[in-house]
Design a protein around this motif. Structure first.
Motif, mmCIF file in Angstrom:
data_model
loop_
_atom_site.group_PDB
_atom_site.id
_atom_site.type_symbol
_atom_site.label_atom_id
_atom_site.label_comp_id
_atom_site.label_asym_id
_atom_site.label_seq_id
_atom_site.Cartn_x
_atom_site.Cartn_y
_atom_site.Cartn_z
ATOM 1 N N THR A 87 6.969 14.579 3.422
ATOM 2 C CA THR A 87 6.527 13.815 4.549
ATOM 3 C C THR A 87 5.213 14.091 4.789
ATOM 4 O OG1 THR A 87 8.827 13.812 5.672
ATOM 5 C CG2 THR A 87 6.860 13.419 7.236
ATOM 6 N N LYS A 122 11.468 6.549 -2.718
ATOM 7 C CA LYS A 122 11.394 5.580 -1.618
ATOM 8 C C LYS A 122 11.130 5.734 -0.180
ATOM 9 C CE LYS A 122 14.091 1.714 0.629
ATOM 10 N NZ LYS A 122 13.260 1.610 1.469
ATOM 11 N N GLU A 123 11.703 7.327 0.027
ATOM 12 C CA GLU A 123 11.411 7.893 1.563
ATOM 13 C C GLU A 123 9.984 8.232 1.498
ATOM 14 O OE1 GLU A 123 13.539 11.459 2.029
ATOM 15 O OE2 GLU A 123 15.591 10.588 1.377
ATOM 16 N N THR A 125 7.365 6.665 0.103
ATOM 17 C CA THR A 125 6.734 5.220 0.327
ATOM 18 C C THR A 125 7.051 4.636 1.575
ATOM 19 O OG1 THR A 125 7.063 4.617 -2.277
ATOM 20 C CG2 THR A 125 6.746 2.980 -0.932
ATOM 21 N N ASP A 126 8.281 4.878 2.099
ATOM 22 C CA ASP A 126 8.353 4.543 3.470
ATOM 23 C C ASP A 126 7.455 5.180 4.488
ATOM 24 O OD1 ASP A 126 10.511 2.661 2.525
ATOM 25 O OD2 ASP A 126 12.117 4.099 3.039
ATOM 26 N N GLU A 129 3.908 3.811 4.014
ATOM 27 C CA GLU A 129 3.725 2.470 4.626
ATOM 28 C C GLU A 129 4.039 2.227 6.088
ATOM 29 O OE1 GLU A 129 6.574 0.132 2.294
ATOM 30 O OE2 GLU A 129 5.377 0.187 0.641
ATOM 31 N N GLU A 130 4.559 3.429 6.786
ATOM 32 C CA GLU A 130 4.880 3.355 8.321
ATOM 33 C C GLU A 130 3.423 3.341 8.922
ATOM 34 O OE1 GLU A 130 6.161 7.095 10.252
ATOM 35 O OE2 GLU A 130 8.052 6.281 9.569
ATOM 36 N N ARG A 135 0.791 -1.826 8.323
ATOM 37 C CA ARG A 135 1.826 -1.829 7.501
ATOM 38 C C ARG A 135 1.795 -2.783 6.258
ATOM 39 N NH1 ARG A 135 6.857 0.208 6.961
ATOM 40 N NH2 ARG A 135 8.401 -1.028 6.032
ATOM 41 N N LYS A 139 1.539 -1.815 2.263
ATOM 42 C CA LYS A 139 2.508 -2.243 1.328
ATOM 43 C C LYS A 139 1.663 -2.782 0.059
ATOM 44 C CE LYS A 139 6.576 -3.964 3.503
ATOM 45 N NZ LYS A 139 7.308 -3.086 2.452
#
Length: 164
Positions: A87, A122-123, A125-126, A129-130, A135, A139
């Motif tokens: 994170t 994916k986590e 990347t999420d 992109e947050e 955003r 992306k």
């Protein structure tokens, strides 16, 4: 500086400051082998995770990050440490991408990244992109993982050859 974004991360930053006897926690204190060790020690001292044969081995070891990587899928403390690391890494990459407006991409290198490729999922990347306002920009920024550990030496050699 390490930008803690919740109470748990603020406690981590405070732990690092006290443990390392420094005035503030930096991204390097979190996003490195030593940083991974800092996160692990923070979690171990919280006593929220049971001691296991893996944590006993890690606690005695001088190569904590390597063992944490080895056990991160089977030991809850190691797994949580890598989640926190991932994170923080994604947020840092996002901030650097926005600071530089790196539309050509973000290139991630280093030993931890190379040895733990699957954390860039994916986590990751999420979290990258947050953003409420940026955003769509984020992306569009590709994330590249450099698997050649010697990339820095290769780049230095290339740059040096241009000086001749």
């Amino acid at each position: 500086s390490f930008a803690a974004q919740n109470g748990h991360e603020l406690k981590l930053a405070d732990f690092i400051k006290k443990c390392r006897k420094i005035k503030f926690a930096t991204n390097g204190d979190v996003l490195s082998g030593e940083g991974l060790e800092n996160i692990y020690l923070f979690l171990r001292r919280s006593r929220k995770f049971k001691e296991t044969k893996f944590t006993k081995e890690i606690d005695k070891s001088k190569i904590k990050p390597e063992l944490m990587s080895k056990y991160r899928k089977i030991d809850k403390t190691c797994k949580k440490a890598f989640e926190m690391f991932k994170t923080a890494y994604a947020r840092f990459a996002k901030n650097m991408a926005l600071d530089a407006l790196a539309l050509g991409g973000v290139y991630i290198a280093g030993g931890i990244a190379q040895k733990n490729v699957d954390i860039f999922d994916k986590e990751f990347t999420d979290v990258f992109e947050e953003s409420h306002k940026m955003r769509n920009v984020l992306k569009g920024i590709p994330i590249y993982l450099i698997l050649n550990y010697d990339v820095g030496l290769l780049g230095a050699g290339f740059a040096g050859s241009k000086l001749l």
